[in-house]
Write a protein that holds these residues in place. Structure first.
Motif, short mmCIF file in Angstrom:
data_model
loop_
_atom_site.label_atom_id
_atom_site.label_comp_id
_atom_site.label_asym_id
_atom_site.label_seq_id
_atom_site.Cartn_x
_atom_site.Cartn_y
_atom_site.Cartn_z
N THR A 49 0.03 0.55 -16.27
CA THR A 49 -0.75 0.90 -15.08
C THR A 49 -2.02 0.07 -15.00
O THR A 49 -2.39 -0.45 -13.94
CB THR A 49 -1.09 2.39 -15.09
N ARG A 54 -1.63 -0.56 -10.56
CA ARG A 54 -0.89 0.45 -9.79
C ARG A 54 -0.18 1.35 -10.80
O ARG A 54 0.15 0.90 -11.91
CB ARG A 54 0.13 -0.21 -8.85
N GLN A 80 3.16 1.74 -5.16
CA GLN A 80 2.44 0.73 -4.39
C GLN A 80 0.97 0.73 -4.81
O GLN A 80 0.43 1.74 -5.24
CB GLN A 80 2.54 1.04 -2.89
N PRO A 81 0.30 -0.44 -4.68
CA PRO A 81 -1.14 -0.45 -4.97
C PRO A 81 -1.90 0.38 -3.94
O PRO A 81 -1.35 0.78 -2.91
CB PRO A 81 -1.50 -1.94 -4.87
N GLN A 82 -3.16 0.61 -4.20
CA GLN A 82 -3.96 1.49 -3.36
C GLN A 82 -4.01 1.00 -1.91
O GLN A 82 -4.04 1.79 -0.98
CB GLN A 82 -5.38 1.60 -3.93
N ALA A 85 -0.96 2.37 -0.07
CA ALA A 85 -0.62 3.72 -0.49
C ALA A 85 0.17 4.49 0.56
O ALA A 85 0.88 5.44 0.24
CB ALA A 85 -1.90 4.48 -0.83
N ASN A 135 1.12 -6.86 -1.64
CA ASN A 135 1.30 -5.93 -2.75
C ASN A 135 1.88 -6.59 -3.99
O ASN A 135 2.20 -5.91 -4.96
CB ASN A 135 2.20 -4.76 -2.32
#
Length: 719
Positions: A49, A54, A80-82, A85, A135
């Protein structure tokens, strides 16, 4: 005296070393029996992480120890990354991921060797927005980390030695806004067999560049790139909207894409649709079919020795692209053995083919010049140097002989070094610069006409007796984005000479159209099969309006002078032509007639004098500006031209009767117009035996416009 009984020692105290070893062995057995690598799952999750920015998790971890140790994870899931989201699908997931490590090779040879990487049912979701955020860049904000100014580029690729990459039932979803792409790809590999390291197959379907796309790629295993020991096979087929592309062959050194031996085939209805696939903007073209060899070096991509068809023309040559420059650098050397100029229409704003609706709209339009914007899209996307030679031109409407062109595109500006056409023994040569100013171009153009054979131009017209030599110049400075808009705002002018022009009754109907040409011939009143000795037009252009310095038409019987304007702003003209005999009489009724209205369908209307007078003025000359035209005449048609003689004769004998375009009243009559200096010229000109005194002109009959039109229509009907 009492006797003490000796105490018995426990086995542990009696043999402490053995006991310790036994306990360790028992503990090791119990550890092996009850050991679970899943105890490390939280550690793996937290590390993954943090590294990927992510949330990434696995459900199970298995390790098979040995000389070749295999690590296997199950339930791989990466969110998915922030910045993405809101997406429902995860970034990546797989049922399992297995990696085998050759421990012995690493310990003894310090070589990292991975005999197998296996992915079972992997799924990957790749996303990119128009603002550049994606992403698949593993940073917190989805953007690439800024590079240090002093950082040296790392061009060396160091990868472990991998035996096999195995993918079972893989799926990749790509949604890339900058490319206007949204497609799904199915990925599958085959295992090594014999000397083959296996293959990879990718089947794609979706949309690309707002067009539906299907594609299939069959190539060597991805790991063949790393090995770089055998040529890498490639077989790619793409259908993007109506465009098809096929790439087949092999790459000798796949890791650096060197030694490519690839055959590339393109086909489709319009080359401009290739821009999303190639990154090279091309104007609109007719349907094409092209095949050539694709080569790659560290600095250039070359599409070489290609040949094919574009419309009715053949096309071939070499195109080299430097993708490392921004914008792209393109160098193209093109040729055609036989070319139809209609197929090149997209390069000057014309459409290679028109729909029926466009043809109907064009028929209703009053515009005679092409008003389609110059269609060279995305000029800022490339810097280009293009040469083109067409050995033979086939075009029924404009039968030129060959074409030789060279132009540059630099930072959005176009420099046309040359655009030359051979016409018989003559040349039509042009050069221009177009500098962008918003959506318009500041244009500076020049065209030279040198010894152009009119018969060659008119050869497509059956039984045409048109002949003669054309010469002159044309200049244009303007701001616009089409030929029509450039002329509407243009400054410059046209000087054109036609020497020994053949039968005027054969030329005018073919050039101006049957109805208009015959109407003008009727107004001129010239005998049938009258030969043109000389035609000169010297017309300056100012702010889109062409006026007349000189317009002379000389036949064996008469001279005709013109005066008036052509307005390219509203596509209208207002012109008057006056004919005078060079002898005693002329076999027509003399006077001025007028041509006005829209350029596409003007009206020819005679003056009242042509219809009302029965006598002809004889022996009248004209005021004619122009010894300055002699250099142009000599350049355009040669030193021995009849036009050169005509200019000298008229300047040497400027007997005046009427200013160009005015009504032919006799000097001194009411309403008459006398050119400046005409009386003096007439007084000093000696009379010859052959020259008769002109008869006084009859008083003109004043007719209403309706009477003139009715009489003219009747004359044309009875002709």
């Amino acid at each position: 005296m009492t006797t003490q009984t000796p105490q018995l020692l426990s086995p542990a105290k009696k043999h402490p070393v053995l006991t310790g070893l036994a306990c360790f062995a028992l503990a090791l057995v119990l550890l092996i029996v009850f050991w679970s690598w899943d105890w490390f799952v939280p550690l793996v999750n937290s590390r993954a992480t943090a590294f990927l920015h992510r949330k990434t998790t696995i459900t199970h971890l298995h390790v098979a120890l040995g000389r070749v140790t295999t690590v296997r994870v199950e339930g791989l899931h990466s969110e998915q990354p922030q910045t993405f989201a809101q997406e429902k699908a995860p970034f990546a997931e797989a049922k399992s991921l297995s990696v085998s490590l050759d421990v012995w090779s690493y310990l003894w040879h310090h070589t990292l060797r991975l005999p197998l990487i296996a992915l079972d049912t992997p799924q990957l979701d790749i996303l990119a927005r128009k603002d550049g955020v994606n992403n698949y860049t593993f940073t917190e904000d989805g953007k690439e980390a800024p590079k240090s100014a002093n950082a040296e580029p790392n061009t060396k690729i160091t990868l472990p030695e991998i035996g096999e990459l195995r993918i079972t039932s893989g799926t990749l979803h790509l949604q890339h806004a900058p490319l206007q792409a949204d497609m799904t790809m199915a990925v599958q590999t085959t295992p090594p067999e014999g000397r083959s390291r296996g293959t990879i197959t990718v089947n794609a379907k979706g949309r690309y560049a707002q067009q539906p796309i299907t594609a299939q790629f069959i190539g060597g295993a991805l790991l063949s790139f790393v090995a770089d020991t055998n040529p890498y096979p490639v077989d790619l087929h793409v259908q993007n909207g109506p465009t098809t592309a096929r790439l087949q062959g092999q790459i000798e050194h796949p890791l650096v894409l060197g030694g490519a031996q690839l055959k590339l085939h393109f086909a489709g209805p319009d080359m401009s649709l290739l821009y999303p696939l190639t990154g090279v903007p091309i104007p609109r073209t007719p349907a094409y079919n092209v095949t050539g060899m694709l080569d790659y070096t560290p600095t250039h991509i070359t599409f070489k020795e290609f040949q094919g068809k574009m419309g009715q023309s053949d096309i071939g040559g070499t195109i080299t692209v430097d993708p490392h420059n921004k914008p792209l650098s393109v160098d193209a050397n093109l040729f055609s053995k036989q070319v139809d100029l209609v197929d090149l229409g997209g390069f000057i704003g014309a459409k290679p083919s028109k729909t029926k609706a466009e043809e109907k709209a064009e028929a209703k339009s009053n515009t005679v010049l092409p008003d389609t914007p110059i269609n060279i899209p995305k000029l800022n996307a490339i810097n280009a140097h293009v040469t083109y030679k067409g050995a033979h031109i086939e075009n029924k409407k404009l039968p030129l002989d060959n074409i030789d062109a060279e132009f540059f595109i630099t930072d959005g500006a176009i420099t046309l070094k040359r655009l030359n056409f051979a016409v018989g023994n003559g040349t039509l040569a042009s050069a221009a610069t177009l500098k962008p100013d918003g959506k318009l171009f500041n244009t500076d153009a020049k065209i030279d006409f040198a010894r152009i054979d009119l018969a060659r131009i008119m050869q497509a017209t059956a039984d045409s007796k048109a002949r003669g030599i054309i010469g002159g110049h044309m200049t244009l400075k303007a701001k616009g984005n089409s030929i029509a808009s450039l002329m509407a705002a243009g400054n410059g002018g046209l000087t054109l000479v036609l020497d020994q022009g053949g039968d005027i009754t054969a030329i005018l109907p073919n050039i101006l159209g049957l109805q208009l040409g015959n109407a003008i011939l009727s107004a001129l009143g010239l005998p049938a099969h009258t030969d043109i000795k000389c035609f000169i037009a010297d017309m300056p252009l100012k702010n889109g309006i062409a006026s007349t310095n000189t317009l002379l038409l000389e036949t064996g019987e008469a001279r005709t002078l013109g005066q008036g304007t052509i307005n390219f702003r509203n596509n209208t003209l207002d012109y008057a032509l006056t004919t005078r005999s060079q002898g005693l009489t002329i076999a027509s009724l003399p006077g001025a007639f007028h041509i006005n209205g829209h350029l596409k369908s003007p009206t020819v209307l005679p003056g009242a004098e042509i219809l009302g007078r029965a006598a002809a003025a004889a022996g009248l000359g004209f005021v004619f500006p122009p010894l300055a035209l002699l250099p142009t005449i000599q350049f355009g048609v040669g030193d021995k031209s009849l036009c050169s003689r005509a200019v000298q004769e008229v300047n040497n004998n400027p007997a005046a009767g009427i200013a160009p375009g005015a009504l032919s009243h006799a000097p001194g009559t009411k309403g008459g117009t006398v050119a400046k200096g005409s009386q003096k010229a007439k007084a000093t000109q000696p009379k010859t035996k052959k020259q008769a005194t002109p008869k006084p002109a009859a008083k003109p009959h004043h007719m209403t416009p309706a009477e003139i039109r009715a009489a003219w229509d009747a004359k044309l009907k009875n002709k």
